[in-house]
Scaffold this active site. Structure first.
Site, PDB file in Angstrom:
ATOM      1  N   VAL A 140       0.862  -1.183   0.000  1.00 37.97           N
ATOM      2  CA  VAL A 140       0.000   0.000   0.000  1.00 37.97           C
ATOM      3  C   VAL A 140       0.898   1.234   0.000  1.00 37.97           C
ATOM      4  O   VAL A 140       1.591   1.503   0.984  1.00 37.97           O
ATOM      5  CB  VAL A 140      -0.912   0.034   1.241  1.00 37.97           C
ATOM      6  CG1 VAL A 140      -1.863   1.229   1.184  1.00 37.97           C
ATOM      7  CG2 VAL A 140      -1.691  -1.272   1.376  1.00 37.97           C
ATOM      8  N   HIS A 196      10.270   4.601   1.214  1.00 38.41           N
ATOM      9  CA  HIS A 196       9.081   5.281   0.691  1.00 38.41           C
ATOM     10  C   HIS A 196       7.893   4.994   1.621  1.00 38.41           C
ATOM     11  O   HIS A 196       7.668   3.843   2.002  1.00 38.41           O
ATOM     12  CB  HIS A 196       8.787   4.756  -0.715  1.00 38.41           C
ATOM     13  CG  HIS A 196       7.831   5.607  -1.482  1.00 38.41           C
ATOM     14  ND1 HIS A 196       8.175   6.275  -2.643  1.00 38.41           N
ATOM     15  CD2 HIS A 196       6.526   5.906  -1.269  1.00 38.41           C
ATOM     16  CE1 HIS A 196       7.120   6.928  -3.109  1.00 38.41           C
ATOM     17  NE2 HIS A 196       6.109   6.724  -2.281  1.00 38.41           N
ATOM     18  N   PRO A 197       7.108   6.007   2.004  1.00 40.47           N
ATOM     19  CA  PRO A 197       5.993   5.780   2.937  1.00 40.47           C
ATOM     20  C   PRO A 197       4.979   4.782   2.383  1.00 40.47           C
ATOM     21  O   PRO A 197       4.371   5.022   1.341  1.00 40.47           O
ATOM     22  CB  PRO A 197       5.371   7.169   3.123  1.00 40.47           C
ATOM     23  CG  PRO A 197       5.877   7.987   1.973  1.00 40.47           C
ATOM     24  CD  PRO A 197       7.207   7.434   1.602  1.00 40.47           C
ATOM     25  N   HIS A 198       4.834   3.681   3.091  1.00 40.85           N
ATOM     26  CA  HIS A 198       3.939   2.629   2.600  1.00 40.85           C
ATOM     27  C   HIS A 198       3.559   1.696   3.737  1.00 40.85           C
ATOM     28  O   HIS A 198       4.160   1.690   4.806  1.00 40.85           O
ATOM     29  CB  HIS A 198       4.612   1.823   1.482  1.00 40.85           C
ATOM     30  CG  HIS A 198       5.696   0.893   1.962  1.00 40.85           C
ATOM     31  ND1 HIS A 198       6.937   1.337   2.364  1.00 40.85           N
ATOM     32  CD2 HIS A 198       5.728  -0.458   2.102  1.00 40.85           C
ATOM     33  CE1 HIS A 198       7.690   0.305   2.728  1.00 40.85           C
ATOM     34  NE2 HIS A 198       6.975  -0.800   2.587  1.00 40.85           N
ATOM     35  N   GLY A 199       2.528   0.916   3.498  1.00 38.76           N
ATOM     36  CA  GLY A 199       2.118  -0.146   4.402  1.00 38.76           C
ATOM     37  C   GLY A 199       1.937  -1.418   3.588  1.00 38.76           C
ATOM     38  O   GLY A 199       2.344  -1.493   2.423  1.00 38.76           O
TER      39      GLY A 199
END
Length: 360
Positions: A140, A196-199
């Site tokens: 995500v 990188h900002p993610h889930g």
């Protein structure tokens, strides 16, 4: 190649949410979510073979199924900023996982999945139960920006994220997953390999043991709404729109924080729009408070614990943050006793943690 664009509803503030589904060149699915329809032209892609290996083996003493996925040993590890695989693909740049020049929020099938809907049959071992590693592993990506977090992306993007997660819950349950766990790993201490900002989202065809224990506890009468009432205000960190953030009196990690509607809800699907808005705001607010408390990007493990497929008696949804710091320069290590017994040693009392986070 498939390129389906559809409106899937609205977010907590009533903004329309659109989804574009694209089959990547290697066969994996990419979903682009946005408040505006995504209509950008597709960029060039690399085509790699996708490993479908992996299996489940049952631990007879711990009574749990574990994932064995040797192909994950070769997954991308801390690439240079110029080789960020979660960035947009620019016409004059290298191909990334997202073959478009821009996007709002993206969810795609993990190239190095431990669970897969087409997992191969598991081998037979005498005396050890095995099973196919059926399920889903998805990435995500919160934003096209290479830096950021759940606080910095802003409330509008957080509400889009919750709408996208609700859409994925429905799809993965329909695909046969018994339990769906959206989560975020953040920080070097947690082992994050992509900055990188993610889930991520894992869809399990077999209920994890921890989640089954929670299902059993709620079905047996555990009242989390009552516990929240008892814990507040001493253990409160913040509250918004009928949603509380607090340090549980039985926290297992120093500075552990849970977020939940004060009224019992099973998941995102039965929260009110007001509660979803408050829930989204607190996801950002707790991230901000951790960074301020620890004076740096805080290493945390966050997951959304919601009811399994088909619902569950008495279940109460929570987002749970487990920090891996106990002070700005001190890591909370999970050492021998904790790993071998599951018995945690908590170095910071929950009431002290709540007070410190409230003061940030």
């Amino acid at each position: 190649m498939s390129n389906a664009l559809s409106a899937i509803g609205s977010d907590a503030s009533g903004r329309a949410v659109h989804r574009r589904e694209v089959i990547k060149a290697d066969g994996r699915m990419l979903r682009l979510y946005g408040h505006l329809p995504h209509t950008l032209e597709r960029q060039a892609e690399e085509t790699d073979d996708i490993a479908l290996g992996g299996e489940l083996r049952f631990h007879p003493l711990r009574r749990e199924w574990n994932i064995y996925a040797a192909h994950r040993q070769n997954r991308t590890f801390k690439p240079a900023a110029s080789a960020d695989p979660l960035a947009p693909t620019l016409s004059d740049g290298a191909a990334t996982e997202i073959p478009f020049a821009d996007f709002e929020l993206a969810i795609f099938d993990n190239k190095f999945a431990g669970l897969h809907p087409s997992a191969p049959p598991a081998p037979d071992f005498e005396g050890v139960a095995t099973a196919q590693a059926l399920g889903a592993c998805e990435v995500v990506v919160y934003s096209a920006e290479s830096k950021g977090n759940l606080w910095s992306i802003g409330q509008e993007r957080r509400e889009l994220l919750l709408a996208a997660l609700e859409d994925r819950y429905r799809a993965l349950f329909d695909a046969g997953c018994d339990y769906v766990l959206p989560f975020e790993n953040r920080g070097d201490e947690v082992g994050v390999t992509l900055p990188h900002p993610h889930g991520q989202i894992y869809g399990f065809h077999k209920m994890p043991q921890v989640q089954q224990l929670a299902v059993d506890a709620f079905a047996g009468g555990y009242d989390l709404a009552g516990e929240i009432e008892r814990a507040l205000p001493l253990y409160a960190v913040a509250e918004q729109a009928g949603v509380a953030a607090w340090c549980p009196r039985y926290a297992r990690f120093p500075f552990e924080v849970w977020i939940a509607p004060r009224a019992r809800r099973e998941g995102l699907h039965d929260m009110t729009d007001t509660e979803k808005s408050g829930f989204a705001a607190l996801l950002g607010e707790i991230t901000r408070r951790y960074d301020a408390l620890f004076q740096r990007p805080a290493a945390t493990m966050m997951a959304l614990h919601a009811a399994p497929r088909g619902g569950s008696d008495g279940y109460h949804v929570t987002a749970q943050f487990y920090p891996l710091l106990r002070a700005p320069d001190r890591v909370k290590y999970l050492a021998s006793v904790e790993q071998h017994t599951g018995v945690m040693t908590v170095d910071v009392m929950p009431e002290a943690a709540a007070a410190a986070l409230r003061e940030v």
